[in-house]
Motif scaffolding. Structure first.
Motif, short mmCIF file in Angstrom:
data_model
loop_
_atom_site.label_atom_id
_atom_site.label_comp_id
_atom_site.label_asym_id
_atom_site.label_seq_id
_atom_site.Cartn_x
_atom_site.Cartn_y
_atom_site.Cartn_z
N PRO A 92 0.98 -1.30 0.10
CA PRO A 92 -0.17 0.62 0.19
C PRO A 92 1.13 1.37 -0.15
N PHE A 93 2.09 1.45 0.41
CA PHE A 93 2.99 2.64 0.19
C PHE A 93 3.75 2.80 -1.41
N ASN A 94 3.03 2.10 -2.01
CA ASN A 94 3.89 1.51 -3.70
C ASN A 94 3.62 2.92 -4.09
N GLY A 95 2.11 3.93 -4.12
CA GLY A 95 2.09 5.66 -4.61
C GLY A 95 2.62 6.00 -4.02
N THR A 96 2.86 6.42 -2.00
CA THR A 96 4.23 6.80 -1.80
C THR A 96 5.78 7.18 -1.33
N VAL A 97 5.90 6.33 -1.18
CA VAL A 97 7.39 5.33 -1.25
C VAL A 97 7.57 4.75 -2.74
N LYS A 98 8.24 5.66 -3.42
CA LYS A 98 8.20 4.55 -4.57
C LYS A 98 9.29 3.88 -4.29
N GLU A 99 10.00 3.31 -3.60
CA GLU A 99 11.55 2.50 -3.30
C GLU A 99 10.40 1.60 -3.32
N THR A 100 8.93 1.04 -2.37
CA THR A 100 8.36 0.34 -2.34
C THR A 100 8.25 -0.71 -3.13
N LYS A 128 14.51 1.73 3.33
CA LYS A 128 14.13 2.68 5.20
C LYS A 128 14.61 4.19 5.15
N ALA A 129 15.13 4.46 4.81
CA ALA A 129 15.59 6.13 4.47
C ALA A 129 14.40 6.61 3.90
N ALA A 130 13.97 6.33 2.45
CA ALA A 130 12.44 6.75 1.77
C ALA A 130 11.42 6.95 2.54
#
Length: 324
Positions: A92-100, A128-130
């Protein structure tokens, strides 16, 4: 972001004793899985370590079984500081944290051991940093095993068998596109709605690991479990960054170390539960079969072409594949 920090600070302050030496801060953590599930127990262990190492100044209350909402809701709650901690799937983080996007890609990991080496190393540190620019601090990556398709209609042995079937998927564009590339129809929906949706024929099945297939009782309504093992997607345990930043550097280090130390416990519990869940679903009548996995892998090229769209993501994919 400034508003998020303000809300988090207010929420954190409201949980603290005022003016007393040794005042205690109670932090709330959410999980959609039931009590006893390895991720729930991993966060509980984290809480035990934090309480012990801070001499009781911090305590973690774990709200399991989606008591605080489904994953999409609790992600917003932890980003805004309404809750302080959250264990969720990374998708679910794919749209807000592109590295995921990278660990969510189908067949990017060779097996679970490969995933551990990647997420415990430099690639994991980069991911993690992203999270920090979106107001979150990653404390741990937890295991969630490999995910496979299961349905109420028939065994799936080849890509052709996927044609026309309707599957619930995580609320992630990658999972929607992966399912479409296999010729099936994807229906994103909350985890808690899957059982009734299969039972009533709204969908034919879903995709998940053995423990979820078992504990959510999906085996009762979808007997065919096909081992395509399309993703080995880690879970992520996060903390609101404003709440984390409000702590002393010494307490921050305690939280980071407790998160890292909880990973081993969670992985042990995960391995044990996976073995037990497979036995339980077989006893419940699940029909488990292998698939022509290479056909599934070959079908994923359009998914990579669509989602691995810049040099950062391409380099991450290369780094994952190069990890030995």
């Amino acid at each position: 972001m400034r508003m998020m920090r303000l809300l988090a600070g207010v929420a954190l302050a409201s949980l603290m004793g005022v003016g007393a030496a040794g005042a205690q801060t109670v932090l709330r953590s959410s999980d959609t899985h039931p009590d006893g599930y390895p991720t729930v127990e991993g966060v509980k262990y984290f809480g035990e370590l934090v309480k012990e190492r801070t001499d009781g100044r911090y305590e973690v209350e774990v709200y399991h079984s989606a008591q605080l909402g489904e994953e999409k809701d609790t992600i917003e709650q932890v980003r805004s500081g309404v809750i302080q901690l959250n264990r969720v799937s990374m998708a679910p983080f794919n749209g807000t944290v592109k590295e995921t996007i990278v660990p969510a890609l189908p067949y990017v990991f060779r097996d679970e051991e490969h995933m551990h080496k990647v997420m415990d190393g430099p690639v994991g540190d980069q991911i993690k940093a992203a999270f920090e620019p979106v107001g979150l601090v990653v404390l741990a990556f937890y295991d969630a095993g490999s995910r496979s398709f299961y349905n109420s209609k028939k065994p799936i042995r080849t890509v052709a068998d996927m044609a026309g079937l309707k599957f619930r998927v995580i609320q992630s564009d990658i999972f929607v596109d992966m399912t479409a590339a296999l010729g099936a129809n994807a229906t994103p929906m909350p985890y808690g709605e899957v059982y009734s949706s299969i039972e009533t024929g709204v969908i034919d099945g879903a995709e998940n690991n053995y423990p979820s297939y078992d504990t959510a009782r999906h085996v009762e309504v979808a007997k065919y479990y096909s081992l395509d093992q399309h993703t080995i997607l880690p879970e992520v345990f996060v903390m609101n960054k404003a709440a984390f930043d409000a702590m002393t550097p010494e307490d921050q280090e305690i939280f980071r170390k407790a998160g890292a130390d909880s990973v081993g416990r969670q992985r042990e519990l995960w391995t044990e539960m996976t073995e037990n869940s497979r036995k339980k679903v077989e006893e419940a009548g699940a029909q488990i079969n292998d698939v022509d996995k290479q056909g599934f892998i070959d079908a994923m090229k359009p998914v990579y072409d669509k989602h691995v769209t810049d040099d950062v993501l391409r380099k991450l994919v290369e780094d994952v594949r190069a990890t030995q």
